[in-house]
Design a protein around this motif. Sequence first.
Motif, mmCIF file in Angstrom:
data_model
loop_
_atom_site.group_PDB
_atom_site.id
_atom_site.type_symbol
_atom_site.label_atom_id
_atom_site.label_comp_id
_atom_site.label_asym_id
_atom_site.label_seq_id
_atom_site.Cartn_x
_atom_site.Cartn_y
_atom_site.Cartn_z
ATOM 1 N N UNK A 169 0.825 -1.212 0.000
ATOM 2 C CA UNK A 169 0.000 0.000 0.000
ATOM 3 C C UNK A 169 0.854 1.254 0.000
ATOM 4 N N UNK A 170 2.129 1.096 0.291
ATOM 5 C CA UNK A 170 3.072 2.214 0.277
ATOM 6 C C UNK A 170 4.476 1.654 0.066
ATOM 7 N N UNK A 171 5.419 2.530 -0.252
ATOM 8 C CA UNK A 171 6.774 2.009 -0.442
ATOM 9 C C UNK A 171 7.530 1.972 0.898
ATOM 10 N N UNK A 189 16.043 6.922 -0.612
ATOM 11 C CA UNK A 189 14.846 7.450 -1.273
ATOM 12 C C UNK A 189 14.242 6.312 -2.089
ATOM 13 N N UNK A 190 12.925 6.060 -1.883
ATOM 14 C CA UNK A 190 12.330 4.821 -2.365
ATOM 15 C C UNK A 190 11.103 5.076 -3.252
ATOM 16 N N UNK A 191 11.314 5.129 -4.546
ATOM 17 C CA UNK A 191 10.177 5.336 -5.451
ATOM 18 C C UNK A 191 9.547 4.008 -5.853
ATOM 19 N N UNK A 211 6.957 8.273 -3.635
ATOM 20 C CA UNK A 211 8.370 8.340 -3.288
ATOM 21 C C UNK A 211 8.421 8.466 -1.775
ATOM 22 N N UNK A 212 9.146 7.587 -1.120
ATOM 23 C CA UNK A 212 9.321 7.719 0.322
ATOM 24 C C UNK A 212 10.794 7.928 0.626
ATOM 25 N N UNK A 306 14.026 10.155 10.591
ATOM 26 C CA UNK A 306 12.750 10.655 10.069
ATOM 27 C C UNK A 306 12.418 9.947 8.763
ATOM 28 N N UNK A 307 11.120 10.015 8.443
ATOM 29 C CA UNK A 307 10.651 9.418 7.193
ATOM 30 C C UNK A 307 9.590 10.339 6.605
ATOM 31 N N UNK A 308 9.438 10.236 5.309
ATOM 32 C CA UNK A 308 8.373 11.009 4.644
ATOM 33 C C UNK A 308 7.907 10.235 3.417
ATOM 34 N N UNK A 309 6.722 10.561 2.976
ATOM 35 C CA UNK A 309 6.209 9.872 1.789
ATOM 36 C C UNK A 309 5.268 10.777 1.021
ATOM 37 N N UNK A 310 5.380 10.725 -0.311
ATOM 38 C CA UNK A 310 4.491 11.560 -1.133
ATOM 39 C C UNK A 310 4.061 10.809 -2.386
ATOM 40 N N UNK A 311 2.913 11.191 -2.897
ATOM 41 C CA UNK A 311 2.439 10.617 -4.156
ATOM 42 C C UNK A 311 3.122 11.316 -5.319
ATOM 43 N N UNK A 312 3.166 10.651 -6.460
ATOM 44 C CA UNK A 312 3.782 11.266 -7.645
ATOM 45 C C UNK A 312 2.709 11.802 -8.593
#
Length: 343
Positions: A169-171, A189-191, A211-212, A306-312
């Motif tokens: 459901x997410x990277x 960085x994980x696309x 991309x996380x 820290x971590x972050x995640x965004x849609x492309x």
Amino acid sequence: MEQLQNKIEAYKLEAGTENVADAKALEDFRIKWLGTKGIVKEIMGEMKNVAPENKKQAGQLLNEFKVFIEQKYTDLKANAGEAGDQAGQTIDLSLPGDDLPIGSRHPVTLMRNRIVSIFQRLGFAVAEGPEIEDDWHNFGALNLPEHHPARDMQDTFYIQQNPAFLLRTHTSNVQIREMEKGVLPIRGIYPGRVYRNETVSARSHCFFHQVEGLYIDENVSFADLKQTLYFFVKEMYGKDVKVRFRPSYFPFTEPSAEMDVSCFICGGEGCSVCKKTGWVEILGCGMVHPNVLSNCGIDPNKYSGFAFGMGIERPAMLKYGINDIRLFSENDVRFLKQFTSAI
Ligand code: PHE
């Protein structure tokens, strides 16, 4: 009967080796084998000498032979045709060549590369992971135990034969896999493509891209998170864009936040893209939860991150003015060829 058989075999051998260089030789072949006084006609005439009980078998043989010769004639004709074409043709070397359309990058790829390259400049290394994932790497290790209500935030597709596997459901699964390797510090960085059980509409799809990012080291603080994301926003959306963090909840980060940027379409005044709020939400982020570190064998008393995640898709839609997310996966060349320029 045997005599007839032998004769046919001999003729087949002979015809098999025949070759023709031009139209005249082809016609000679036709006359010799298929003409009114040709070999096929002649041998057909031998039927009358065959004993009645053998007539059926002989008929078959003769028929086969006829088909064989006709096929040979067709083959020779095709070859002679090609040879003839070549001989008769003059090639104009000054004509321009055929147009070979070169493909272009998909808008999702363009946006992914752009996001990833900003983080690469900060020393983040790209990694990828499986799209079919086990429960542990997608949920369990991320502090989302089975039956935990927070799982509802990301409903997914399970594999029918073995529900222990699912479409990620997410990277964030790549975060877990990288942490499990035990090599610290981590700056990654994980696309990749992710899946969610959502109703398909112009604004959401059952799969999309993310991309996380993950940073784990000693003494990493929320200030590092903010500074990294500020840098990203300036590079991505320009120097004048404002940023705000809103407290939020993710089971795998604590504290967690949602990051908005001032609307880069209207400059913060309010438009349809920002729904008149002046802000556009672009990512979720937070400090990696100590349970997640422990789950991956990292000592939370020594390390933080820290971590972050965004849609492309969403930023790509804003950037290119695309109003329907389904266009990305329809493979319509008229749509795809509009994104040839590098961004
Ligand atoms: N994995 C989250 C999602 O897909 C995004 C996220 C990543 C949030 C890392 C916080 C930290 O919604």
